[in-house]
Scaffold this active site. Structure first.
Site, PDB file in Angstrom:
ATOM      1  N   GLU A   1       6.720  -0.140  -5.125  1.00 48.92           N
ATOM      2  CA  GLU A   1       5.637  -0.555  -6.032  1.00 48.92           C
ATOM      3  C   GLU A   1       4.351  -0.501  -5.218  1.00 48.92           C
ATOM      4  OE1 GLU A   1       6.055  -1.189  -9.179  1.00 48.92           O
ATOM      5  OE2 GLU A   1       8.201  -1.538  -9.360  1.00 48.92           O
TER       6      GLU A   1
ATOM      7  N   SER B   1       0.821  -1.203   0.000  1.00 47.93           N
ATOM      8  CA  SER B   1       0.000   0.000   0.000  1.00 47.93           C
ATOM      9  C   SER B   1       0.866   1.268   0.000  1.00 47.93           C
ATOM     10  CB  SER B   1      -0.883   0.001   1.242  1.00 47.93           C
ATOM     11  OG  SER B   1      -0.051  -0.094   2.384  1.00 47.93           O
TER      12      SER B   1
ATOM     13  N   CYS C   1      -2.901  -4.713  -8.241  1.00 47.61           N
ATOM     14  CA  CYS C   1      -2.502  -3.297  -8.213  1.00 47.61           C
ATOM     15  C   CYS C   1      -2.920  -2.636  -9.519  1.00 47.61           C
ATOM     16  CB  CYS C   1      -1.017  -3.167  -7.984  1.00 47.61           C
ATOM     17  SG  CYS C   1      -0.062  -4.183  -9.100  1.00 47.61           S
TER      18      CYS C   1
ATOM     19  N   GLY D   1       4.438   2.240   1.787  1.00 41.06           N
ATOM     20  CA  GLY D   1       5.538   2.760   0.971  1.00 41.06           C
ATOM     21  C   GLY D   1       6.064   4.088   1.488  1.00 41.06           C
TER      22      GLY D   1
HETATM   23  P1  NAD Z   1       0.353  -3.825   2.808  1.00 43.54           P
HETATM   24  O1  NAD Z   1       0.903  -2.469   2.592  1.00 43.54           O
HETATM   25  O2  NAD Z   1      -0.601  -4.032   3.904  1.00 43.54           O
HETATM   26  O3  NAD Z   1       1.561  -4.855   3.075  1.00 43.54           O
HETATM   27  C1  NAD Z   1       2.585  -5.078   2.127  1.00 43.54           C
HETATM   28  C2  NAD Z   1       3.823  -5.612   2.827  1.00 43.54           C
HETATM   29  O4  NAD Z   1       4.419  -4.560   3.587  1.00 43.54           O
HETATM   30  C3  NAD Z   1       3.542  -6.754   3.826  1.00 43.54           C
HETATM   31  O5  NAD Z   1       4.556  -7.728   3.704  1.00 43.54           O
HETATM   32  C4  NAD Z   1       3.630  -6.039   5.158  1.00 43.54           C
HETATM   33  O6  NAD Z   1       3.970  -6.891   6.224  1.00 43.54           O
HETATM   34  C5  NAD Z   1       4.747  -5.042   4.866  1.00 43.54           C
HETATM   35  N1  NAD Z   1       4.833  -3.897   5.785  1.00 43.54           N
HETATM   36  C6  NAD Z   1       3.828  -3.151   6.283  1.00 43.54           C
HETATM   37  N2  NAD Z   1       4.321  -2.180   7.081  1.00 43.54           N
HETATM   38  C7  NAD Z   1       5.666  -2.304   7.057  1.00 43.54           C
HETATM   39  C8  NAD Z   1       6.736  -1.586   7.680  1.00 43.54           C
HETATM   40  N3  NAD Z   1       6.526  -0.559   8.488  1.00 43.54           N
HETATM   41  N4  NAD Z   1       7.997  -1.987   7.426  1.00 43.54           N
HETATM   42  C9  NAD Z   1       8.237  -3.013   6.593  1.00 43.54           C
HETATM   43  N5  NAD Z   1       7.277  -3.752   5.995  1.00 43.54           N
HETATM   44  C10 NAD Z   1       6.002  -3.385   6.219  1.00 43.54           C
HETATM   45  O7  NAD Z   1      -0.275  -4.290   1.410  1.00 43.54           O
HETATM   46  P2  NAD Z   1      -1.204  -5.561   1.088  1.00 43.54           P
HETATM   47  O8  NAD Z   1      -2.549  -5.356   1.668  1.00 43.54           O
HETATM   48  O9  NAD Z   1      -0.465  -6.825   1.379  1.00 43.54           O
HETATM   49  O10 NAD Z   1      -1.280  -5.449  -0.510  1.00 43.54           O
HETATM   50  C11 NAD Z   1      -2.170  -4.629  -1.203  1.00 43.54           C
HETATM   51  C12 NAD Z   1      -1.505  -3.349  -1.657  1.00 43.54           C
HETATM   52  O11 NAD Z   1      -0.336  -3.638  -2.416  1.00 43.54           O
HETATM   53  C13 NAD Z   1      -2.385  -2.532  -2.578  1.00 43.54           C
HETATM   54  O12 NAD Z   1      -2.259  -1.181  -2.235  1.00 43.54           O
HETATM   55  C14 NAD Z   1      -1.796  -2.797  -3.955  1.00 43.54           C
HETATM   56  O13 NAD Z   1      -2.064  -1.800  -4.908  1.00 43.54           O
HETATM   57  C15 NAD Z   1      -0.349  -2.885  -3.638  1.00 43.54           C
HETATM   58  N6  NAD Z   1       0.384  -3.586  -4.673  1.00 43.54           N
HETATM   59  C16 NAD Z   1       1.137  -2.861  -5.534  1.00 43.54           C
HETATM   60  C17 NAD Z   1       1.811  -3.487  -6.562  1.00 43.54           C
HETATM   61  C18 NAD Z   1       2.631  -2.697  -7.542  1.00 43.54           C
HETATM   62  O14 NAD Z   1       3.432  -3.309  -8.231  1.00 43.54           O
HETATM   63  N7  NAD Z   1       2.487  -1.399  -7.639  1.00 43.54           N
HETATM   64  C19 NAD Z   1       1.725  -4.881  -6.707  1.00 43.54           C
HETATM   65  C20 NAD Z   1       0.954  -5.591  -5.804  1.00 43.54           C
HETATM   66  C21 NAD Z   1       0.278  -4.930  -4.790  1.00 43.54           C
END
Ligand code: NAD
Length: 511
Positions: free
Chosen positions: A264, A243, A298, A247
């Protein structure tokens, strides 16, 4: 394939430890996660997440392995990646089925995700012989300049639940040919997928006599293991998929230590449908883009911007397709849409629909949680179409669910303005048979996204192109084209073969 077959084929057990760098799985924390099928709620197993000490062990192995791995000629590293691709081919059915079982996307998409891993391995094999820099002209007589690319170090990979295997492969295939070692923190919603991938590469690496640590996994929470990883100065590059909220945090932390990131993040992808479009194609692309993967890509189509003359007919046809969507078990070949990942995602779906209605939106189809059999969790929803203005706050946010917002336009300029008027910038598309409209959309005054397509949808990219987006999508690029460069360090070399010392810019410094 059923669960028992999938688990057997991929070396998975009902209870597992979440850390590995090549040998046995280990974990010393008391933090155990239960993994449930999003489809039935069945307990798939329990994983002990990695502790700080486990992370330290993994990093130590990764750093040690880097010193050896970077010395291996790149084409030989490519040969290892070729074998990883072969091992994935052999396990495609099992791994694709596991993706469906644990994440909930339908089987054809689960298999497609594994195919994407195979494709990036094939791509990386060729690239391993072409990690090239240019030879440059020196202004000094008897001198030559050139660029070289060297291995970078340990790459930290953080991945989201929705592409639980492919994102890892996009990163590792390139990182390994580049001579880097990788530490992967997968989403705790899909840990079995990560464990299966690591088991597959462990076999290949062992057979090639590689030392432990070239590939490592730490299953752990973002707030603990994730934070440890992003703060770790030994990791020069963090590639994070998830998300925008996540990021922003990672960008801030890694930026503060002047490390590099590939971010990403979330998308808010729109498809413009001109009155000059092939309506059949536009319909098929809108349908897959908005409903495919239950809206959990995404690149899922979140907005349809439709020329007013064709709006009513188009919506009518789209609703007709929505009525026929077979929702259910993603492993059943008749199913077109599986569940959302968990009850939290269903809550986000319901909240978004409520907010859209409060902000002037009108539900044209769906909008409801779907009743499911008595063994099932509350994870099934109806794909939803909402007519609403682009400026509504809910349209500006990414809701990771099968909701598509539809709106009208009169002139292309207005459509492009609406298209770009969101904070995210991942994928975009226009359907039109007008060359001028298509080219305008691709021009500097057209789409502001990292991906822009004509006469195909927003969802689903090939590995050959660089993948990623602008604005709040984070600016990172992965996969094809020259994305490999992010995994290496660039070095500019000047060589004096003429013997005489010349200073640049004609500076004289003699006594
Ligand atoms: P999320 O942000 O909840 O989690 C993604 C990852 O980040 C997980 O492994 C989580 O444990 C980790 N994370 C969270 N906080 C962190 C921190 N403070 N430090 C380090 N790691 C941390 O996302 P989600 O719900 O798993 O996935 C959905 C999101 O991902 C959507 O927003 C989607 O658009 C995005 N996404 C983007 C792409 C792209 O290529 N642009 C591809 C796939 C998914």
């Amino acid at each position: 394939m059923n669960k028992a077959q999938i688990f057997r084929e991929l070396g998975l057990k009902a209870k597992m430890d979440g850390a590995n760098c090549g040998g046995e799985w280990f974990a010393s924390s008391n933090d155990i996660i239960e993994v449930h099928s999003p489809t039935t709620g069945e307990l798939l197993g329990k994983i002990t997440q990695a502790s700080a000490a486990d992370y330290a062990k993994v990093m130590k192995a990764s750093q040690k392995a880097f010193v050896e791995f970077r010395a291996m000629p790149a084409p030989l590293r490519g040969e290892i990646v070729r074998q990883v691709g072969e091992a994935l081919r052999a396990k495609k059915d099992a791994l694709g089925s596991l993706v469906s079982l644990e994440m909930g996307k339908i089987l054809t998409e689960g298999l497609g995700e594994v195919q994407e891993m195979i494709d990036i391995c094939d791509f990386a094999v060729g690239q391993s012989r072409f990690l090239s820099g240019p030879t440059l002209q020196s202004e000094r007589p008897g001198h030559r300049m050139m660029e070289q690319w060297h291995p970078l170090g340990t790459v930290g990979i953080i991945s989201a639940f929705n592409f639980p295997v492919a994102v890892w492969a996009w990163n590792t295939a390139l990182a390994w040919i580049a001579g880097d070692t990788c530490v992967w923190k997968p989403s705790s919603k899909t840990p079995y997928c990560a464990i299966a991938c690591q088991n597959i590469v462990n076999e290949v690496f062992k057979a090639n006599g590689l030392s432990e640590g070239v590939s490592a996994v730490v299953v752990g929470r973002g707030s603990t293991i994730g934070e440890r990883l992003i703060n770790d100065k030994r990791i020069p590059l963090v590639s994070a998929t998830g998300s925008t909220r996540m990021g922003k945090r990672i960008g801030e932390v890694v930026g503060a230590r002047l490390g590099r990131t590939i971010l990403e993040l979330g998308g808010n992808n729109a498809l413009i449908i001109s009155e000059k479009a092939d309506m059949k194609g536009a319909l098929a692309s809108s349908f897959f883009g908005a409903v495919g993967t239950a809206g959990q890509r995404c690149t899922s189509t979140r907005r349809l911007i439709i020329q007013e003359k064709v709006y009513n007919t188009f919506i009518k046809k789209l609703v007709g397709l929505y009525e026929k969507v077979n929702i259910g078990d993603p492993l059943d070949p008749k199913t077109l849409m599986g569940p959302l990942i968990d009850e939290g995602a269903v809550e986000d779906y319901e909240n978004a629909i409520k907010a859209a209605q409060e902000q002037g939106g009108k539900v044209l189809y769906g909008g409801k949680v779907k009743r499911a059999g008595k063994n099932r969790r509350r994870t099934f929803v109806l794909p939803t179409i909402i007519e609403i203005a682009n400026k509504a706050q809910i349209v500006q946010d990414e809701t990771f669910a099968p909701i598509v917002y539809v709106m009208k336009y009169k002139k292309l300029d207005q459509a492009i303005k609406l298209h770009n008027d969101v904070p995210q910038g991942l994928s975009s598309a226009i359907y039109t048979d007008s060359m001028s409209e298509g080219e305008t959309f691709l021009s500097y005054k057209g789409s502001d996204c990292g991906i822009a397509n004509v006469n195909i949808g927003t969802s689903g990219a090939e590995i050959g192109g660089a993948f990623g987006g602008e604005k709040e999508t984070g600016g990172g690029r992965e996969s094809g084209s020259d994305a490999w460069k992010a995994y290496m360090r660039r070095q500019t070399n000047t060589l004096n073969w003429g013997g005489e010392v010349h200073l640049a810019q004609g500076v004289k410094f003699d006594v």
